[in-house]
Write an enzyme that holds these catalytic residues in place. Structure first.
Site, mmCIF file in Angstrom:
data_model
loop_
_atom_site.group_PDB
_atom_site.id
_atom_site.type_symbol
_atom_site.label_atom_id
_atom_site.label_comp_id
_atom_site.label_asym_id
_atom_site.label_seq_id
_atom_site.Cartn_x
_atom_site.Cartn_y
_atom_site.Cartn_z
ATOM 1 N N GLU A 1 0.810 -1.210 0.000
ATOM 2 C CA GLU A 1 0.000 0.000 0.000
ATOM 3 C C GLU A 1 0.846 1.265 0.000
ATOM 4 O O GLU A 1 0.372 2.342 0.359
ATOM 5 C CB GLU A 1 -0.944 -0.014 1.204
ATOM 6 C CG GLU A 1 -1.853 -1.239 1.218
ATOM 7 C CD GLU A 1 -2.940 -1.183 2.283
ATOM 8 O OE1 GLU A 1 -3.294 -0.068 2.708
ATOM 9 O OE2 GLU A 1 -3.424 -2.247 2.680
ATOM 10 N N GLY A 2 2.103 1.136 -0.400
ATOM 11 C CA GLY A 2 2.983 2.287 -0.461
ATOM 12 C C GLY A 2 4.336 1.893 -1.020
ATOM 13 O O GLY A 2 4.588 0.730 -1.326
#
Length: 499
Positions: free
Chosen positions: A180-181
């Protein structure tokens, strides 16, 4: 006892588990439609509540019945920590304040969990290692770095060997990517290297991913298109395409993921799971009560052949929420764990050149052929997530014939008149939240939002709005639906670490 002897013992335990499967324990079957995957490790309930008695329990606690089939253990939240070793944190179960590290590294020794893992596996469940999560420090600078990291994961957690195995002699069943990043590069190389280790192994290993429902996923999109995943746990929460818009054609987009699974994915048999929060405090948006979720699961299972089941965040939340996981499992079993019958293509066949008002349904292009227009549409249906049409079901068979020539359905109450003003389309308001497909009137023109926006002036530098022409031009459009809550921005981090 030396490490080599311990590791041989783990192989013997694996053989024992296989023997148990032969005499009555049902092994995990990835091809089924009724699987339940539930994350464990971050004590999500404990992050929002103070009643310690309901905090996350040890792994084996969640393996006492048949409700759960897959447990991703979350998370490896940093790829390269002290000593260049991965960093593991399991909240209240195994963390840096209560468990030892392997010497010279930041890798926790959680070997007391080995027996729990083996107990769950002996009951036919698979347990995987989840990498990432919201706020994680993950990513690769090169493919070679990704390949080296894959070797580390294989040796420390899977079928390899090393002196720094956090779960001792327990051998996990695969790897889950909840990215997610960070950077999107290197993940295809990482998966490819892992699969090279899997080849010829004595047991089956799995690769899964947990992208946001917004398609394509910002971090995993490239890898999903390049290498084979066994299952994808799409996060239909904390996103504008989440379960809260299940009944809106311009919102819930499982159909787009079904098209990806059967026409783009290197593995045409990949399974797509509906990712759901297990309680109201497990996510910012997307939670549905058990009855509503049961209906969503049954409906989606009967519409799309790639459907594999439900994923939940997380175990601690589900158990306190009256066994939310068990309610979902019962609904899935009732809907049928095997076999898929394509619905008939009952909507009229799409006719090129025709103009369709919002909420029209047509059949088009074989399996992915029942679609619903999000707003006024004349373009050909496609798998474009930003297109005029949304796939709402796969179907088979001949569709009824549509009108043979170009037509325009007469405007209804929500249409823009062909002359005069923009009628019932509301004027743009700088304080309102608009999502893709919603329309406003501004400076005498009709404008359509391309994506989520608030405060961006139509025609301004942000480029968020499409100018559909003057209000007096011949144009039909559907009045905008109510704006979604301001908190429903795309790509909100969905899983955070609970220390």
């Amino acid at each position: 006892m030396t490490w080599a002897i311990c590791f041989r013992a783990s192989r013997a335990l694996a053989a024992l588990a296989a023997g148990l499967a032969a005499v009555g324990v049902v092994a995990f079957d990835n091809s089924r439609y009724d699987n339940v995957a539930i994350y464990w490790g971050q004590n999500s309930y404990g992050a929002t509540h103070s009643d310690v008695a309901n905090f996350q329990k040890t792994l084996s606690f969640y393996c006492q019945d048949d409700a759960i089939d897959v447990i991703p253990i979350a998370f490896i939240n940093k790829f390269f920590g002290t000593g260049n070793a991965p960093v593991l944190d399991l909240a209240n179960t195994c963390n840096s304040t209560g468990s030892p590290f392997f010497q010279g590294t930041g890798l926790l020794d959680c070997s007391f969990l080995a027996s729990d893992i083996q107990t769950c596996q002996s009951k036919g469940k698979i347990l995987t290692l989840s990498l990432g999560g919201g706020g994680a420090s993950v990513g690769f600078q090169s493919d070679s770095q990704a390949e080296t990291f894959a070797d580390t994961i294989w040796n420390d957690f899977l079928g390899g060997s090393s002196s720094t195995r956090p779960f001792g002699n327990a051998v996990l069943d695969g790897v889950d990517l909840d990215i997610e990043g960070g950077s999107s590069s290197g993940y295809a190389a990482f998966v490819t290297r892992l699969r090279s280790h899997f080849n010829g192994a004595s047991k089956k290993y799995y690769i899964t991913g947990a992208p946001q429902c917004v398609y394509p996923d910002a971090y995993l999109g490239s890898a999903l298109n390049s290498v084979a995943f066994d299952a994808v746990y799409v996060q239909f929460y904390n996103n504008p395409c989440g379960l809260q818009v299940f009944d809106k054609a311009s919102g819930f987009n499982f159909g787009i993921w079904d098209i990806w699974a059967r026409t783009v994915s290197p593995n045409p048999n990949v399974k797509i799971y509906i990712g759901a929060p297990a309680s109201t405090t497990a996510a910012g948006s997307g939670y549905q009560d058990p009855a509503t979720l049961a209906n969503i699961l049954k409906t989606t299972r009967n519409r799309f052949p790639s459907f594999g089941g439900v994923m939940m965040w997380d175990a601690s939340q589900a158990y306190v929420n009256n066994r939310y996981d068990l309610a979902a499992k019962n609904a899935l079993v009732a809907a049928g764990g095997t076999g898929f019958t394509f619905p008939a293509c009952s909507a009229e066949a799409y006719v090129k050149g025709n103009n369709y008002p919002g909420s029209s349904q047509v059949s088009y292009n074989g399996y992915h052929c029942s679609l619903q227009s999000k707003w006024y549409a004349s373009s050909t249906p496609s798998g474009d997530p930003n297109g005029d049409w949304a796939p709402i079901s796969a179907c088979a068979g001949d569709a009824p014939s549509g009108p043979s020539g170009p037509t325009t359905t007469s405007s209804g109450a929500g249409s823009v008149p062909t002359s005069g003003s923009c009628g019932s389309v509301a004027a743009w308001n700088s304080a309102s939240v608009y999502t893709g497909g919603q329309q406003v009137a501004y400076n005498g023109h009709l404008w359509t939002a391309k994506w989520w926006t608030q405060g961006d002036t139509p025609g301004g530098s942000a480029g968020v709005w499409t100018d559909n022409g003057a209000c007096a031009s011949k144009r039909e459009a559907v009045a905008p639906a109510a704006a979604t809550a301001a908190g429903e921005r795309a790509l909100q981090p969905s899983r955070f670490f609970r220390f």
